[in-house]
Design an enzyme around this catalytic site. Structure first.
Site, mmCIF file in Angstrom:
data_model
loop_
_atom_site.group_PDB
_atom_site.id
_atom_site.type_symbol
_atom_site.label_atom_id
_atom_site.label_comp_id
_atom_site.label_asym_id
_atom_site.label_seq_id
_atom_site.Cartn_x
_atom_site.Cartn_y
_atom_site.Cartn_z
ATOM 1 C CG HIS A 33 44.029 42.928 34.036
ATOM 2 N ND1 HIS A 33 44.879 41.985 33.620
ATOM 3 C CD2 HIS A 33 43.482 43.614 32.464
ATOM 4 C CE1 HIS A 33 44.922 41.801 32.419
ATOM 5 N NE2 HIS A 33 44.231 42.791 31.929
ATOM 6 C CD GLU A 38 44.502 40.821 37.190
ATOM 7 O OE1 GLU A 38 43.947 40.247 36.310
ATOM 8 O OE2 GLU A 38 45.748 40.980 36.838
ATOM 9 C CG HIS A 42 48.559 40.889 35.632
ATOM 10 N ND1 HIS A 42 47.739 41.302 34.849
ATOM 11 C CD2 HIS A 42 49.918 41.565 35.401
ATOM 12 C CE1 HIS A 42 48.082 42.226 34.046
ATOM 13 N NE2 HIS A 42 49.535 42.562 34.246
ATOM 14 C CD GLU A 88 48.414 36.054 35.665
ATOM 15 O OE1 GLU A 88 47.482 36.451 36.615
ATOM 16 O OE2 GLU A 88 48.418 36.973 34.599
HETATM 17 ZN ZN LIG Z 1 45.531 40.453 34.988
#
Ligand SMILES: [Zn+2]
Length: 347
Positions: free
Chosen positions: A79, A82, A172, A235
């Site tokens: 992404h 990020e 991420h 994350e």
């Molecule tokens: Zn992501």
């Protein structure tokens, strides 16, 4: 760094200007721009086999066929907005570049959605992290589909060959704040095979919660788990402007990855993430989809048994018999895609 970031987010117009004014470290600028030229030279000169199978993809493997080294895949920018993992990995690679012979694993690095990173966006046409599968439905013509193909080809090549310890951390940051600022999603295929090793690695890396997702998914980590890799989507804090992130959130992860890349070993460690499993997925079927809570809701917010989660025309999503926690609520996704996960405490 934290206070600087705070002022950047005070007004939208200032964010872009601040990003442009900010002098990025050379290594961060290079990785964000998918430029591996320096690091590739450094490892090649140290005697490694270095491949650049596609833009933004680097593979560094031992030239000796006698050695069976672990294979570690680290991916960032799947992404584009990020940026914590891009900064973190840029610094790790820059340190290794200065002493390339210290690398003790076969390493693959992927900079995912290069076009989206350049624009500071999550994606251009479609979420790249739903495209790591052959069945893509209406997303098959998205700009990101060709990128997913290139990444999948290089990944299959890297994880082919003789058995080795295979690892993939897809790094991420979350859109929303989270009651667990660092957490991981573990794909179904990794559940039975290497879950103990994976939870051990995540615990060492300072990851506080792990969600076991038994549903098939088109994510990159689900794809690599199919090769027998211990894989997770990780994350690390929240989205922010490149160059202005507080990297403290990723410090334990950075230290653990650095040690592992240099020793190919994990020291004993007792702390494990708190484990959750997916109770239900919220699929946005139509544009009438509405969630029963606001945009400010944090990841892992608890919802009481029986309460309404979302409505989508005649479909009503409700919490089941035990408390569920909401993760990745995002009603803005395209119709047909997942708009959130509901998880329960495991065991
Ligand atoms: Zn992501």
């Amino acid at each position: 760094m934290g206070s600087v970031r705070g002022c950047f987010f005070n007004d939208g117009a200032g964010v872009m200007q601040a990003a442009m004014d900010k002098r990025l470290d050379d290594e961060v600028r290079a990785l964000a721009g998918a430029d591996f030229s320096h690091i590739a030279d450094s490892f090649a000169n140290a005697g490694f086999q270095v491949r650049l199978p596609a833009r933004g993809i680097l593979q560094v493997v031992s030239a000796s066929h006698m050695l069976r080294r672990p294979r570690l895949l680290l991916s960032v920018g799947i992404h584009g907005d990020e940026t914590v993992p891009i900064e973190m990995l840029a610094h790790l690679l820059a340190a290794l570049e200065r002493e390339p012979r210290a690398l003790a694993v076969d390493l693959m690095v992927v900079v995912g959605n290069i076009a989206a990173i350049a624009e500071g966006k999550r994606f251009i046409d479609a979420d790249l992290n739903r495209l790591f599968r052959s069945e893509r439905g209406s997303l098959a013509s998205a700009a990101e589909a060709a990128r997913a193909d290139a990444i999948m080809r290089a990944t299959a090549n890297f994880f082919a060959g003789p058995d080795a310890d295979k690892w993939h951390l897809d790094l991420h940051t979350a859109i929303r704040p989270s009651l667990y600022p660092t957490f991981a999603v573990v794909p179904a295929v990794a559940l039975n095979t290497r879950i103990d090793a994976l939870l051990g690695m995540l615990g060492r890396a300072g990851i506080e919660a792990a969600i076991l997702n038994g549903k098939p998914a088109g994510t990159y980590s689900a794809y690599t788990a199919g090769f027998g890799a211990a894989s997770a989507t990780v994350e690390l804090g929240r989205i922010g402007v490149l160059g202005s992130n507080d990297l403290g959130i990723a410090e334990a992860t950075a230290n653990t990855l650095d040690r592992y890349m240099r020793t190919a070993r994990l020291e004993p460690h007792d702390v494990r993430p708190k484990v959750f499993r997916v109770a239900q997925e919220l699929i946005k079927h139509t544009d009438a989809f509405r969630m029963a809570f606001g945009q400010e809701t944090q990841n892992f917010t608890a919802l009481a048994p029986g309460s309404v989660i979302a409505e989508d025309g005649d479909t009503v999503y409700r919490v089941g018999a035990e408390t569920e926690y909401v993760v990745f609520p995002n009603p803005e996704v395209r119709a047909g895609l997942r708009a959130g996960l509901m998880v329960v405490e495991e065991g």
